[in-house]
Design a protein around this motif. Structure first.
Motif, PDB file in Angstrom:
ATOM      1  N   ASN A   1       0.847  -1.287   0.179  1.00  0.00           N
ATOM      2  CA  ASN A   1       0.284   0.127  -0.084  1.00  0.00           C
ATOM      3  C   ASN A   1       0.784   1.228   0.109  1.00  0.00           C
ATOM      4  O   ASN A   1       0.532   2.323  -0.732  1.00  0.00           O
ATOM      5  N   MET A   2       1.787   1.196   0.857  1.00  0.00           N
ATOM      6  CA  MET A   2       2.904   2.331   1.047  1.00  0.00           C
ATOM      7  C   MET A   2       3.426   2.682  -0.789  1.00  0.00           C
ATOM      8  O   MET A   2       3.542   3.811  -1.009  1.00  0.00           O
ATOM      9  N   ALA A   3       3.849   1.467  -1.042  1.00  0.00           N
ATOM     10  CA  ALA A   3       4.504   1.777  -2.599  1.00  0.00           C
ATOM     11  C   ALA A   3       3.515   2.265  -3.576  1.00  0.00           C
ATOM     12  O   ALA A   3       3.808   3.216  -4.304  1.00  0.00           O
ATOM     13  N   VAL A   4       2.450   1.786  -3.617  1.00  0.00           N
ATOM     14  CA  VAL A   4       1.176   2.307  -4.387  1.00  0.00           C
ATOM     15  C   VAL A   4       0.844   3.621  -4.129  1.00  0.00           C
ATOM     16  O   VAL A   4       0.742   4.500  -5.069  1.00  0.00           O
ATOM     17  N   ALA A   5       0.795   4.016  -2.656  1.00  0.00           N
ATOM     18  CA  ALA A   5       0.259   5.491  -2.670  1.00  0.00           C
ATOM     19  C   ALA A   5       1.395   6.330  -2.975  1.00  0.00           C
ATOM     20  O   ALA A   5       1.185   7.436  -3.646  1.00  0.00           O
ATOM     21  N   GLY A   6       2.641   5.942  -2.871  1.00  0.00           N
ATOM     22  CA  GLY A   6       3.730   6.580  -3.236  1.00  0.00           C
ATOM     23  C   GLY A   6       3.907   6.960  -4.845  1.00  0.00           C
ATOM     24  O   GLY A   6       4.137   8.035  -5.411  1.00  0.00           O
ATOM     25  N   ILE A   7       3.641   5.829  -5.323  1.00  0.00           N
ATOM     26  CA  ILE A   7       3.631   6.041  -6.972  1.00  0.00           C
ATOM     27  C   ILE A   7       2.431   6.807  -7.449  1.00  0.00           C
ATOM     28  O   ILE A   7       2.916   7.758  -8.280  1.00  0.00           O
ATOM     29  N   PHE A   8       1.157   6.607  -6.773  1.00  0.00           N
ATOM     30  CA  PHE A   8       0.363   7.666  -7.277  1.00  0.00           C
ATOM     31  C   PHE A   8       0.694   9.137  -6.860  1.00  0.00           C
ATOM     32  O   PHE A   8       0.020  10.115  -7.554  1.00  0.00           O
ATOM     33  N   ALA A   9       1.246   9.116  -5.830  1.00  0.00           N
ATOM     34  CA  ALA A   9       1.491  10.551  -5.281  1.00  0.00           C
ATOM     35  C   ALA A   9       2.536  11.149  -6.207  1.00  0.00           C
ATOM     36  O   ALA A   9       2.227  12.450  -6.467  1.00  0.00           O
TER      37      ALA A   9
ATOM     38  N   LEU B   1     -16.572   2.508  -8.247  1.00  0.00           N
ATOM     39  CA  LEU B   1     -15.498   2.172  -7.368  1.00  0.00           C
ATOM     40  C   LEU B   1     -15.716   2.892  -6.296  1.00  0.00           C
ATOM     41  O   LEU B   1     -15.195   2.542  -5.159  1.00  0.00           O
ATOM     42  N   GLN B   2     -16.123   4.322  -5.945  1.00  0.00           N
ATOM     43  CA  GLN B   2     -16.184   4.672  -4.969  1.00  0.00           C
ATOM     44  C   GLN B   2     -17.421   4.331  -4.084  1.00  0.00           C
ATOM     45  O   GLN B   2     -17.268   4.140  -2.966  1.00  0.00           O
ATOM     46  N   ALA B   3     -18.542   3.933  -4.871  1.00  0.00           N
ATOM     47  CA  ALA B   3     -19.573   3.283  -4.122  1.00  0.00           C
ATOM     48  C   ALA B   3     -19.169   1.965  -3.509  1.00  0.00           C
ATOM     49  O   ALA B   3     -19.542   1.665  -2.113  1.00  0.00           O
TER      50      ALA B   3
ATOM     51  N   THR C   1      -7.961  -2.982   0.561  1.00  0.00           N
ATOM     52  CA  THR C   1      -7.746  -1.349   0.569  1.00  0.00           C
ATOM     53  C   THR C   1      -6.712  -1.326  -0.766  1.00  0.00           C
ATOM     54  O   THR C   1      -7.011  -0.302  -1.298  1.00  0.00           O
ATOM     55  N   VAL C   2      -5.881  -2.088  -0.804  1.00  0.00           N
ATOM     56  CA  VAL C   2      -4.896  -1.998  -1.963  1.00  0.00           C
ATOM     57  C   VAL C   2      -5.532  -2.216  -3.278  1.00  0.00           C
ATOM     58  O   VAL C   2      -5.293  -1.484  -4.184  1.00  0.00           O
ATOM     59  N   VAL C   3      -6.351  -2.911  -3.271  1.00  0.00           N
ATOM     60  CA  VAL C   3      -7.413  -3.306  -4.471  1.00  0.00           C
ATOM     61  C   VAL C   3      -7.983  -2.092  -4.799  1.00  0.00           C
ATOM     62  O   VAL C   3      -8.184  -1.666  -5.821  1.00  0.00           O
TER      63      VAL C   3
END
Length: 390
Positions: free
Chosen positions: A10-18, A154-156, A194-196
Motif C-alpha cells: 500500500n505504501m509503495a502504491v500510494a507513493g507511486i500515485f502521489a 468504484l467509490q460506491a 484497501t490496496v485493491v
C-alpha cells in the motif's frame, strides 16, 4: 501474506500515485485537482507510516487517533481533488459535517473496548461518509462517460467496503490490541481490500485526468485565443464531422467591413477588440449546436446544423443588426463597425471546401453591393439567381 507486507505494498502504491499526480500537475497546470490528489496520496503514505509506528507504542491511543484523522485527511484531499477536476465546488458543508462528527467520535471511539463491533462501526462511519461524497461529487458534475461511471461505481464499492470491515472483524476476529493489529488476520484482509480499491481508483483517476487533459489540449489547439471560437483547423475538423452525419445544414461566411482602416486609424489593439466583440456576437446569437470559427484575419464562418437557407439568412441578419448597433468607445473607435455575410445551403455530396467557396462567393457579392448586408447563394448557380437582403 502478512498485513505488514500488504501495508508495504500500500505504501509503495500510494507513493507511486502521489508522484504520478504531482508530475501531472507540474507538466500540465490545467490539470485541475492533480495537486490535491497528490497530497491525498501523500497523506496515505503518512497514514501507513503511522501504522508501522503504532506497533512500537506503549500507549497506542495518540498514534491511533493520528491514524484515524490522517486517513480522513487523505480522503478529504482526494475528494477536493476530484471535485476540482470535475470543475465542481467541493461539498464543503458535507465535508465539515463529517469532520465534526469524526472529532466528536474521537473520545467515544477510543474509550471503547478495542475490537468491539460498536467501536469498529463508529470508527468506519466517517470514512464511509467521506468516500460516499466522492461519487456524489462526480455525479453532480454531469459527466456520464464510461470512465466517470466506473469511477462512481468504484467509490460506491469503497464506501461499502468500510461498512463491511466490522463484519470481517467479527468473522475472523479482531487483533488483541492496537499494537497487534499489523500482525492480525483481520488487518491482512482489511489492507488487501484497501490496496485493491486504491489501485483501481488510482488507475481510473489517472485515466480520467489524462483523458480530460488531452481533450483540453486538443480544444486549445483548435481554439483561436483572440476570439475564443474555433480557429480554422478546429472549424474545419468539427464542420467536416457534422457534414459526415448529413442532414440539412447552412454555412454563413462573414467578414468585417473596412477592417484595415480600423487597424490603420485606431491601432491593432482596437482591431483585436473588434474581432473579439464580433466573435462574441456570432457565438451568442448562434444556437448551441452551431460551429463558429475564425477562419482568417477578420473572416469568420458559422455552420448551422439542422437548418435551412432561410434559417441561415435570419441568423446572419440578426448578427448583422446586433453588431452594427454596437458602439465601441472603449476601443477608441468613434463610429459603428459593420460586417457583410454570405449564406449557402449545403448540397450533398459537396465538400466543406466547395460549401465555403459558395458562401464566400455570396459574401464577395455582399461586399461589392455596398457592404453591411447579407447575400444568399442558391446552390452553385450563376449570379443571376443570387439575391441579397440589405
Amino acid at each position: 501474506m502478512t498485513a505488514a507486507f500488504v501495508l508495504g505494498i500500500n505504501m509503495a502504491v500510494a507513493g507511486i500515485f502521489a508522484v504520478a499526480f504531482a508530475v501531472l500537475a507540474v507538466m500540465n497546470r490545467s490539470a485541475r485537482g492533480a495537486w490535491w490528489l497528490a497530497l491525498g496520496c501523500g497523506m496515505g503514505l503518512v497514514n501507513i507510516g503511522l501504522e508501522f509506528l503504532l506497533r512500537q507504542q506503549t500507549d497506542p491511543v495518540p498514534v491511533s487517533i493520528g491514524i484515524f484523522l490522517v486517513y480522513l485527511s487523505a480522503l478529504s484531499f482526494v475528494l477536493i481533488g476530484i471535485a476540482r477536476h470535475y470543475r465542481a465546488e467541493p461539498p464543503w458543508i458535507a465535508m465539515t459535517a463529517v469532520w465534526l462528527v469524526a472529532i466528536l467520535l474521537v473520545p467515544v471511539v477510543f474509550s471503547m473496548t478495542y475490537g468491539s463491533p460498536a467501536r469498529s462501526i463508529l470508527y468506519q462511519l466517517p470514512y464511509f461518509a467521506m468516500q460516499g461524497l466522492f461519487g456524489v461529487a462526480i455525479w453532480r458534475s454531469g459527466r456520464r462517460q464510461a470512465l466517470d461511471l466506473l469511477l462512481i461505481v468504484l467509490q460506491a464499492a469503497a464506501a461499502i467496503f468500510y461498512l463491511l470491515k466490522p463484519l470481517f472483524a467479527m468473522i475472523v476476529g479482531p487483533a488483541a490490541s492496537p499494537q497487534d493489529y499489523i500482525m492480525s488476520t483481520y488487518a491482512a484482509i482489511s489492507q488487501s481490500g484497501t490496496v485493491v480499491v486504491l489501485v483501481a481508483t488510482g488507475l481510473v483517476l489517472l485515466l480520467v485526468t489524462m483523458r480530460d487533459t488531452t481533450a483540453e489540449m486538443v480544444a486549445r489547439s483548435e481554439t483561436d485565443p483572440l476570439s475564443s471560437v474555433f480557429n480554422r483547423r478546429g472549424f474545419e475538423h468539427h464542420a467536416e464531422t457534422a457534414l459526415a452525419r448529413e442532414g440539412d445544414m447552412v454555412l454563413i461566411a462573414a467578414d468585417l467591413d473596412h477592417f484595415k482602416q480600423i487597424n490603420d486609424n485606431f491601432g491593432h489593439a482596437a482591431g483585436d477588440g473588434v474581432i473579439a466583440r464580433f466573435a462574441a456576437v456570432l457565438a451568442d446569437t448562434a444556437p448551441a449546436e452551431a460551429i463558429v470559427g475564425r477562419v482568417g484575419g477578420e473572416e469568420f464562418a458559422v455552420l448551422l446544423p439542422a437548418a435551412h437557407l432561410s434559417d441561415g439568412r435570419l441568423y446572419a441578419e440578426a448578427v448583422r443588426n446586433a453588431f452594427a448597433a454596437i458602439e465601441l468607445p472603449n476601443l477608441g473607435i468613434d463610429y459603428r463597425v459593420s460586417a457583410s455575410f454570405g449564406v449557402a445551403q449545403w448540397m450533398p455530396p459537396e465538400s466543406l471546401s466547395d460549401l465555403l467557396h459558395r458562401a464566400d462567393t455570396a459574401l464577395y457579392r455582399a461586399k461589392a453591393g455596398g457592404r453591411n448586408r447579407v447575400r444568399v447563394a442558391l446552390g452553385d448557380l450563376s449570379s443571376t439567381t443570387t439575391f441579397g437582403v440589405a
